[in-house]
Design a protein around this motif. Structure first.
Motif, PDB file in Angstrom:
ATOM      1  N   ASN A 179       0.855  -1.184   0.000  1.00  0.00           N
ATOM      2  CA  ASN A 179       0.000   0.000   0.000  1.00  0.00           C
ATOM      3  C   ASN A 179       0.888   1.229   0.000  1.00  0.00           C
ATOM      4  O   ASN A 179       1.469   1.578   1.025  1.00  0.00           O
ATOM      5  CB  ASN A 179      -0.909  -0.011   1.233  1.00  0.00           C
ATOM      6  N   HIS A 180       0.990   1.890  -1.167  1.00  0.00           N
ATOM      7  CA  HIS A 180       1.963   2.954  -1.384  1.00  0.00           C
ATOM      8  C   HIS A 180       3.363   2.342  -1.294  1.00  0.00           C
ATOM      9  O   HIS A 180       3.826   2.011  -0.198  1.00  0.00           O
ATOM     10  CB  HIS A 180       1.826   4.097  -0.372  1.00  0.00           C
ATOM     11  N   TYR A 181       4.029   2.203  -2.395  1.00  0.00           N
ATOM     12  CA  TYR A 181       5.285   1.476  -2.467  1.00  0.00           C
ATOM     13  C   TYR A 181       6.129   2.019  -3.614  1.00  0.00           C
ATOM     14  O   TYR A 181       5.710   2.934  -4.342  1.00  0.00           O
ATOM     15  CB  TYR A 181       5.029  -0.018  -2.652  1.00  0.00           C
ATOM     16  N   ILE A 182       7.330   1.477  -3.773  1.00  0.00           N
ATOM     17  CA  ILE A 182       8.188   1.850  -4.895  1.00  0.00           C
ATOM     18  C   ILE A 182       8.532   0.597  -5.689  1.00  0.00           C
ATOM     19  O   ILE A 182       8.457  -0.522  -5.163  1.00  0.00           O
ATOM     20  CB  ILE A 182       9.477   2.560  -4.436  1.00  0.00           C
ATOM     21  N   TYR A 183       8.916   0.783  -6.947  1.00  0.00           N
ATOM     22  CA  TYR A 183       9.294  -0.370  -7.756  1.00  0.00           C
ATOM     23  C   TYR A 183      10.266   0.052  -8.841  1.00  0.00           C
ATOM     24  O   TYR A 183      10.481   1.244  -9.108  1.00  0.00           O
ATOM     25  CB  TYR A 183       8.066  -1.049  -8.372  1.00  0.00           C
ATOM     26  N   ALA A 184      10.861  -0.944  -9.490  1.00  0.00           N
ATOM     27  CA  ALA A 184      11.744  -0.710 -10.626  1.00  0.00           C
ATOM     28  C   ALA A 184      11.684  -1.928 -11.534  1.00  0.00           C
ATOM     29  O   ALA A 184      11.289  -3.029 -11.110  1.00  0.00           O
ATOM     30  CB  ALA A 184      13.182  -0.452 -10.171  1.00  0.00           C
ATOM     31  N   SER A 228       6.256  -9.048 -12.577  1.00  0.00           N
ATOM     32  CA  SER A 228       6.550  -9.871 -13.752  1.00  0.00           C
ATOM     33  C   SER A 228       7.945 -10.458 -13.632  1.00  0.00           C
ATOM     34  O   SER A 228       8.792  -9.938 -12.909  1.00  0.00           O
ATOM     35  CB  SER A 228       6.464  -9.027 -15.034  1.00  0.00           C
ATOM     36  N   GLY A 229       8.189 -11.559 -14.331  1.00  0.00           N
ATOM     37  CA  GLY A 229       9.492 -12.191 -14.332  1.00  0.00           C
ATOM     38  C   GLY A 229       9.396 -13.683 -14.091  1.00  0.00           C
ATOM     39  O   GLY A 229       8.420 -14.174 -13.509  1.00  0.00           O
ATOM     40  N   ASP A 230      10.403 -14.405 -14.542  1.00  0.00           N
ATOM     41  CA  ASP A 230      10.477 -15.847 -14.367  1.00  0.00           C
ATOM     42  C   ASP A 230      11.331 -16.159 -13.141  1.00  0.00           C
ATOM     43  O   ASP A 230      12.554 -16.055 -13.178  1.00  0.00           O
ATOM     44  CB  ASP A 230      11.085 -16.491 -15.622  1.00  0.00           C
ATOM     45  N   PHE A 231      10.690 -16.544 -12.040  1.00  0.00           N
ATOM     46  CA  PHE A 231      11.384 -16.795 -10.782  1.00  0.00           C
ATOM     47  C   PHE A 231      11.598 -18.284 -10.531  1.00  0.00           C
ATOM     48  O   PHE A 231      11.734 -18.712  -9.381  1.00  0.00           O
ATOM     49  CB  PHE A 231      10.613 -16.163  -9.614  1.00  0.00           C
ATOM     50  N   SER A 232      11.624 -19.072 -11.600  1.00  0.00           N
ATOM     51  CA  SER A 232      11.927 -20.485 -11.441  1.00  0.00           C
ATOM     52  C   SER A 232      13.357 -20.650 -10.949  1.00  0.00           C
ATOM     53  O   SER A 232      14.220 -19.780 -11.168  1.00  0.00           O
ATOM     54  CB  SER A 232      11.734 -21.224 -12.766  1.00  0.00           C
ATOM     55  N   ALA A 233      13.640 -21.764 -10.280  1.00  0.00           N
ATOM     56  CA  ALA A 233      14.945 -21.970  -9.643  1.00  0.00           C
ATOM     57  C   ALA A 233      16.095 -21.837 -10.632  1.00  0.00           C
ATOM     58  O   ALA A 233      17.141 -21.248 -10.309  1.00  0.00           O
ATOM     59  CB  ALA A 233      14.971 -23.338  -8.966  1.00  0.00           C
ATOM     60  N   ALA A 234      15.908 -22.352 -11.853  1.00  0.00           N
ATOM     61  CA  ALA A 234      16.991 -22.331 -12.843  1.00  0.00           C
ATOM     62  C   ALA A 234      17.290 -20.926 -13.348  1.00  0.00           C
ATOM     63  O   ALA A 234      18.378 -20.663 -13.878  1.00  0.00           O
ATOM     64  CB  ALA A 234      16.637 -23.243 -14.014  1.00  0.00           C
ATOM     65  N   ASN A 235      16.342 -20.006 -13.160  1.00  0.00           N
ATOM     66  CA  ASN A 235      16.505 -18.652 -13.695  1.00  0.00           C
ATOM     67  C   ASN A 235      16.914 -17.637 -12.628  1.00  0.00           C
ATOM     68  O   ASN A 235      17.044 -16.453 -12.916  1.00  0.00           O
ATOM     69  CB  ASN A 235      15.201 -18.195 -14.361  1.00  0.00           C
ATOM     70  N   THR A 265      17.839 -17.447   2.373  1.00  0.00           N
ATOM     71  CA  THR A 265      16.399 -17.275   2.387  1.00  0.00           C
ATOM     72  C   THR A 265      15.876 -17.637   0.998  1.00  0.00           C
ATOM     73  O   THR A 265      16.527 -18.371   0.266  1.00  0.00           O
ATOM     74  CB  THR A 265      16.022 -15.832   2.780  1.00  0.00           C
ATOM     75  N   SER A 266      14.723 -17.149   0.622  1.00  0.00           N
ATOM     76  CA  SER A 266      14.176 -17.434  -0.710  1.00  0.00           C
ATOM     77  C   SER A 266      13.207 -16.340  -1.110  1.00  0.00           C
ATOM     78  O   SER A 266      12.639 -15.643  -0.258  1.00  0.00           O
ATOM     79  CB  SER A 266      13.459 -18.792  -0.729  1.00  0.00           C
ATOM     80  N   PHE A 267      13.022 -16.181  -2.427  1.00  0.00           N
ATOM     81  CA  PHE A 267      12.036 -15.248  -2.961  1.00  0.00           C
ATOM     82  C   PHE A 267      11.617 -15.753  -4.331  1.00  0.00           C
ATOM     83  O   PHE A 267      12.466 -15.925  -5.214  1.00  0.00           O
ATOM     84  CB  PHE A 267      12.612 -13.831  -3.056  1.00  0.00           C
ATOM     85  N   ASP A 268      10.324 -16.036  -4.482  1.00  0.00           N
ATOM     86  CA  ASP A 268       9.828 -16.572  -5.751  1.00  0.00           C
ATOM     87  C   ASP A 268       8.947 -15.593  -6.513  1.00  0.00           C
ATOM     88  O   ASP A 268       8.247 -15.967  -7.445  1.00  0.00           O
ATOM     89  CB  ASP A 268       9.067 -17.876  -5.517  1.00  0.00           C
ATOM     90  N   GLY A 269       9.005 -14.318  -6.125  1.00  0.00           N
ATOM     91  CA  GLY A 269       8.225 -13.298  -6.809  1.00  0.00           C
ATOM     92  C   GLY A 269       6.916 -12.978  -6.141  1.00  0.00           C
ATOM     93  O   GLY A 269       6.357 -11.902  -6.356  1.00  0.00           O
ATOM     94  N   TYR A 323      14.576 -10.306 -17.555  1.00  0.00           N
ATOM     95  CA  TYR A 323      13.944  -9.066 -17.106  1.00  0.00           C
ATOM     96  C   TYR A 323      12.855  -9.346 -16.072  1.00  0.00           C
ATOM     97  O   TYR A 323      12.105 -10.314 -16.204  1.00  0.00           O
ATOM     98  CB  TYR A 323      13.354  -8.323 -18.302  1.00  0.00           C
ATOM     99  N   GLU A 324      12.766  -8.495 -15.068  1.00  0.00           N
ATOM    100  CA  GLU A 324      11.725  -8.596 -14.060  1.00  0.00           C
ATOM    101  C   GLU A 324      11.355  -7.222 -13.534  1.00  0.00           C
ATOM    102  O   GLU A 324      12.104  -6.249 -13.707  1.00  0.00           O
ATOM    103  CB  GLU A 324      12.136  -9.494 -12.894  1.00  0.00           C
ATOM    104  N   SER A 325      10.201  -7.145 -12.879  1.00  0.00           N
ATOM    105  CA  SER A 325       9.759  -5.933 -12.198  1.00  0.00           C
ATOM    106  C   SER A 325       9.540  -6.290 -10.735  1.00  0.00           C
ATOM    107  O   SER A 325       8.860  -7.271 -10.427  1.00  0.00           O
ATOM    108  CB  SER A 325       8.457  -5.412 -12.817  1.00  0.00           C
ATOM    109  N   VAL A 326      10.159  -5.511  -9.829  1.00  0.00           N
ATOM    110  CA  VAL A 326      10.103  -5.821  -8.400  1.00  0.00           C
ATOM    111  C   VAL A 326       9.727  -4.569  -7.617  1.00  0.00           C
ATOM    112  O   VAL A 326      10.216  -3.469  -7.909  1.00  0.00           O
ATOM    113  CB  VAL A 326      11.449  -6.387  -7.897  1.00  0.00           C
ATOM    114  N   SER A 327       8.867  -4.739  -6.643  1.00  0.00           N
ATOM    115  CA  SER A 327       8.440  -3.629  -5.789  1.00  0.00           C
ATOM    116  C   SER A 327       8.847  -3.906  -4.340  1.00  0.00           C
ATOM    117  O   SER A 327       9.054  -5.057  -3.935  1.00  0.00           O
ATOM    118  CB  SER A 327       6.926  -3.448  -5.871  1.00  0.00           C
TER     119      SER A 327
END
Length: 364
Positions: A179-184, A228-235, A265-269, A323-327
């Motif tokens: 709720n109200h955030y930044i991204y790139a 957006s983006g492919d967060f599979s383990a191989a990528n 840790t981990s992050f899958d998108g 390519y990915e988009s992360v907030s």
């Protein structure tokens, strides 16, 4: 006549002043619109000396007062004595306590309420007053510093992308728990041996930098999500680091980098809130600044010194090889309680550059 150094080596001469006392960094919590009595914690290795405290800087918000005579002597209300309105004011309470008062009306902030400094002296002529200790006054959320992006990008930038130092994009709407955030968005790939060499990061503004020693023993918290983006383990850029802390003046101006590996840790998108321990034992690694040497667990002195002189704080945004988009939202350095966890052995100097701590044992 014996020198002071020789006298200090003679244990039976207890009255000799061998070293300046220490003004210990202090953390206190106050309710919104409330007040709190704050003890100023001096530490003296010499025997038989009484300490006095002097306020050397005023709080950024709120007011600080001497304790009233009746409260100072007997513990009876009212607590409020004379307001301290100028620097180099000696604290009158025999226990070196002052009263901090919030303004009214009041509201909680995303970071701490205020900071001010003090020194202590043992009253002898052979030693100057101590270096300054910092008092950090927290609100009920116990945030030392934070960005909730309620009205802007709060000065956060993007580093490592095509144009370094680009302002992070601010979004005033909500998306799930954000709720109200930044991204790139990733706009630069440099693939070498199946690895993206151009990783980009969210880079913290100046409010997160400099002396943040108060957060030692607390946590670093933030929420990440991907559009957006492919967060599979191989990528995934699995060998990268989720957070990077850097101090340019540490280790006698040679610089120290301490990072938290993504592998811890981990992050899958999908939206995830991270809470990382701000201690050397929390999973962090120190960069040896030499490709021939292995990364190591930082020492207690390493970690506290870096937190006491932060030059940059970076949080990974480039998790994948494409390519990915992360907030990101709600970034904070946070305490679990209103207590300073910096041991005396790391306070030989305010920036912890003079430190005698060893891992596994904290001398007084």
């Amino acid at each position: 006549m014996l020198s002071l150094v020789i006298l200090c080596s003679l244990l039976f001469i207890a009255a000799v002043n061998c070293a300046a006392p220490l003004s210990l960094h202090t953390v206190a919590e106050v309710a919104v619109g409330g007040n709190v009595v704050i003890p100023l914690l001096g530490y003296d290795t010499d025997i038989g000396h009484s300490l006095t405290a002097t306020i050397t800087s005023l709080p950024t918000t709120g007011k600080v007062y001497q304790l009233s005579d009746v409260y100072s002597k007997y513990g009876y209300d009212p607590k409020v004595g004379t307001e301290i309105t100028s620097v180099n004011t000696v604290v009158t309470d025999s226990k070196m306590r002052v009263l901090y008062v919030r303004p009214t009306p009041d509201r909680e902030l995303s970071g701490d309420f205020a900071r001010f400094e003090y020194t202590v002296s043992d009253g002898t002529t052979g030693t100057a007053a101590s270096s300054a200790g910092t008092v950090v006054v927290l609100g009920p959320s116990k945030n030392v510093v934070g960005s909730d992006f309620s009205s802007s990008n709060d000065g956060w930038t993007i580093e490592g992308n095509r144009v370094a130092g680009t302002a992070a994009t601010y979004e005033a709407s909500s998306r799930g728990s954000l709720n109200h955030y930044i991204y790139a968005t990733d706009d630069s790939l440099n693939m070498q041996s199946d690895t993206d060499k151009d990783l980009w990061y969210f880079s913290a503004p100046s409010s997160f930098l400099g002396w943040q020693g108060a957060v030692y023993g607390g946590t670093m918290e933030f929420t990440l999500s991907s559009f957006s983006g492919d967060f599979s383990a191989a990528n995934l850029n699995s060998q990268s680091y989720l957070v990077e802390l850097y101090c340019s003046k540490c280790a006698t101006n040679t610089g120290v980098t301490i990072s938290y590996p993504l592998s811890a840790t981990s992050f899958d998108g999908t939206t995830k809130t991270f809470s990382i321990s701000m201690k050397e034992t929390g999973g962090w690694l120190r960069d040896p600044e030499n490709t021939l040497q292995a990364w190591t667990v930082p020492t207690k002195c390493d970690f506290i010194e870096v937190l006491s002189g932060l030059t940059h704080v970076k949080i990974l945004g480039d998790f994948t090889k494409w390519y990915e988009s992360v907030s990101i939202d709600n970034v904070s350095f946070k305490k679990s309680n209103a207590k300073s966890n910096i041991p005396v052995c790391a306070q030989g100097s305010p920036d912890a550059s003079s430190c005698t701590c060893t891992n596994g044992f904290t001398p007084p």
